[in-house]
Enzyme design. Sequence first.
Site, PDB file in Angstrom:
ATOM      1  N   GLU A 247      14.118   2.973   3.398  1.00  0.00           N
ATOM      2  CA  GLU A 247      13.237   4.069   3.809  1.00  0.00           C
ATOM      3  C   GLU A 247      13.886   4.832   4.954  1.00  0.00           C
ATOM      4  O   GLU A 247      14.266   4.234   5.955  1.00  0.00           O
ATOM      5  CB  GLU A 247      11.874   3.518   4.232  1.00  0.00           C
ATOM      6  CG  GLU A 247      10.952   4.500   4.899  1.00  0.00           C
ATOM      7  CD  GLU A 247      10.653   5.726   4.048  1.00  0.00           C
ATOM      8  OE1 GLU A 247      10.812   6.851   4.572  1.00  0.00           O
ATOM      9  OE2 GLU A 247      10.274   5.551   2.860  1.00  0.00           O
ATOM     10  N   GLN A 248      14.007   6.152   4.810  1.00  0.00           N
ATOM     11  CA  GLN A 248      14.690   6.918   5.844  1.00  0.00           C
ATOM     12  C   GLN A 248      13.880   7.058   7.124  1.00  0.00           C
ATOM     13  O   GLN A 248      14.434   7.196   8.207  1.00  0.00           O
ATOM     14  CB  GLN A 248      15.098   8.293   5.321  1.00  0.00           C
ATOM     15  CG  GLN A 248      13.959   9.216   4.996  1.00  0.00           C
ATOM     16  CD  GLN A 248      14.464  10.574   4.535  1.00  0.00           C
ATOM     17  OE1 GLN A 248      15.663  10.833   4.511  1.00  0.00           O
ATOM     18  NE2 GLN A 248      13.540  11.451   4.172  1.00  0.00           N
TER      19      GLN A 248
ATOM     20  N   ARG B  79      -4.858   7.741   2.013  1.00  0.00           N
ATOM     21  CA  ARG B  79      -3.513   7.326   1.630  1.00  0.00           C
ATOM     22  C   ARG B  79      -2.892   6.372   2.664  1.00  0.00           C
ATOM     23  O   ARG B  79      -2.237   5.388   2.307  1.00  0.00           O
ATOM     24  CB  ARG B  79      -2.614   8.558   1.458  1.00  0.00           C
ATOM     25  CG  ARG B  79      -1.171   8.226   1.090  1.00  0.00           C
ATOM     26  CD  ARG B  79      -0.367   9.504   0.926  1.00  0.00           C
ATOM     27  NE  ARG B  79      -0.834  10.280  -0.196  1.00  0.00           N
ATOM     28  CZ  ARG B  79      -0.406  10.108  -1.454  1.00  0.00           C
ATOM     29  NH1 ARG B  79       0.487   9.174  -1.725  1.00  0.00           N
ATOM     30  NH2 ARG B  79      -0.877  10.868  -2.427  1.00  0.00           N
TER      31      ARG B  79
ATOM     32  N   TYR C  55     -14.415  14.042  -0.882  1.00  0.00           N
ATOM     33  CA  TYR C  55     -15.011  12.713  -1.037  1.00  0.00           C
ATOM     34  C   TYR C  55     -14.815  11.929   0.264  1.00  0.00           C
ATOM     35  O   TYR C  55     -13.934  12.241   1.066  1.00  0.00           O
ATOM     36  CB  TYR C  55     -14.389  11.947  -2.212  1.00  0.00           C
ATOM     37  CG  TYR C  55     -12.886  11.975  -2.280  1.00  0.00           C
ATOM     38  CD1 TYR C  55     -12.092  11.077  -1.564  1.00  0.00           C
ATOM     39  CD2 TYR C  55     -12.233  12.909  -3.090  1.00  0.00           C
ATOM     40  CE1 TYR C  55     -10.716  11.101  -1.646  1.00  0.00           C
ATOM     41  CE2 TYR C  55     -10.849  12.954  -3.179  1.00  0.00           C
ATOM     42  CZ  TYR C  55     -10.101  12.041  -2.456  1.00  0.00           C
ATOM     43  OH  TYR C  55      -8.725  12.083  -2.538  1.00  0.00           O
TER      44      TYR C  55
ATOM     45  N   ASP D  48       6.405   9.985  -8.435  1.00  0.00           N
ATOM     46  CA  ASP D  48       6.707  11.411  -8.346  1.00  0.00           C
ATOM     47  C   ASP D  48       8.182  11.719  -8.580  1.00  0.00           C
ATOM     48  O   ASP D  48       8.528  12.803  -9.044  1.00  0.00           O
ATOM     49  CB  ASP D  48       6.292  11.954  -6.975  1.00  0.00           C
ATOM     50  CG  ASP D  48       4.801  12.191  -6.856  1.00  0.00           C
ATOM     51  OD1 ASP D  48       4.110  12.123  -7.894  1.00  0.00           O
ATOM     52  OD2 ASP D  48       4.322  12.435  -5.736  1.00  0.00           O
TER      53      ASP D  48
END
Length: 407
Positions: A38-39, A112, A230, A307
């Site tokens: 992970e950068q 998230r 929501y 993605d």
Amino acid sequence: MVQSRSDGNRIFIAGAGIGGLTAALSLSRRSRAVTVIEQADELRPVGSGLQLPPNTMQVLRDLGLEDALLPHVVAPRAIEVMTWRGDAPVAEIPLGALAEKRYGAPYLVIHRADLQAVLLKAARASAGITLRLGTRLRGAAQNSDRIKLELEQAAGEADGEIPLDHDTGAALIGADGVWSTVRRRVMGLRAAAFSGRTAYRAVIPASDVPERWRNVTGLWLGPRAHVVHYPVSGGERFNLVALVEEDWQEEVWSGPADRSALLDRFRDWPGACRELLSLPSSWLKWALCSMDPGTSWVDGRFALLGDAAHAMLPFAAQGAAMAIEDAEALARHLDQGADDIPRALRAYESERQDRAERVMRLARSNDRIYHMSGPLALARDMVMRSLPSERLLARLDWLYGWRPPGA
């Protein structure tokens, strides 16, 4: 400075987002050594809300994460569908206990950052997962037996020295999002393209929101725009998203939004919708980028998920769900086909690609349907009013009713 390490059986995953961490956990549960690259040097709580439909929860439940997620989620009673012409719903899609009974798992909504935090905690507790934060993928090569990675370390940049590592392993999985380095620089595939749609997002205290909206997912349809909202964070916060068709004329793909311009865009919408949009004091916006179906996800020992493989418009609320489904399938095929990694990755692609591309097409269809105007919008509303609520839900059985093979 160059350091070299070697582990011919290790799976490398680029990206410590939702898809990457889920894939790492799924592989680790199958006794596979995993390194996540992970950068970012720290995984900060960023982003906004997302939906965890039953097909997602099947995977997260199998990973033993449901109890850890429960303090952070809300199970909305229904999806209420309104239009820009008035406050009264034109349709209601039941969720809650009915959806859980129908699909064997609940339909939940979550922030998230809360989901990522639960995944990250589980990954850090797993002896089989190595997390390498502050590490960028500079390049990768492969042969018939292994992959070789060239990695940059963030430490040392201040004095002009960028330490390099060379690692070897069995496979590299690109779970590094829309702007995937693995997709563009390693596999040489076309990047995602701007869709002509922009998402404006804000998260506010739920106590600021009228009681009517605190236990439902709201969906407002209108010409060239729609609004989704929501509750998240166990009901303590409230997620608002306004999605509009517009040109993007800025040098960056995300950033602060002009609140007054956004409110002006919705000045003719119903009072209840405008009231919600006026609550946040500030908004952030993202250019929505997507890919066309039909692109390969696999090249030998390199593969994509989420993605990076199939960026889609968020108009089916399935972006995170598809990444989580991908992660389960990837781990399963690598476990079953450990003796032939390229073949296992091709089997993963073969299983997943048609379903992911069907969801991509659904999202594009919803884009057209949600943003209708004139007689087409009136016909749409008439059809929605005429259908029984359970039939509206049943039309998505193919999507929400998915389960991992063998579950």
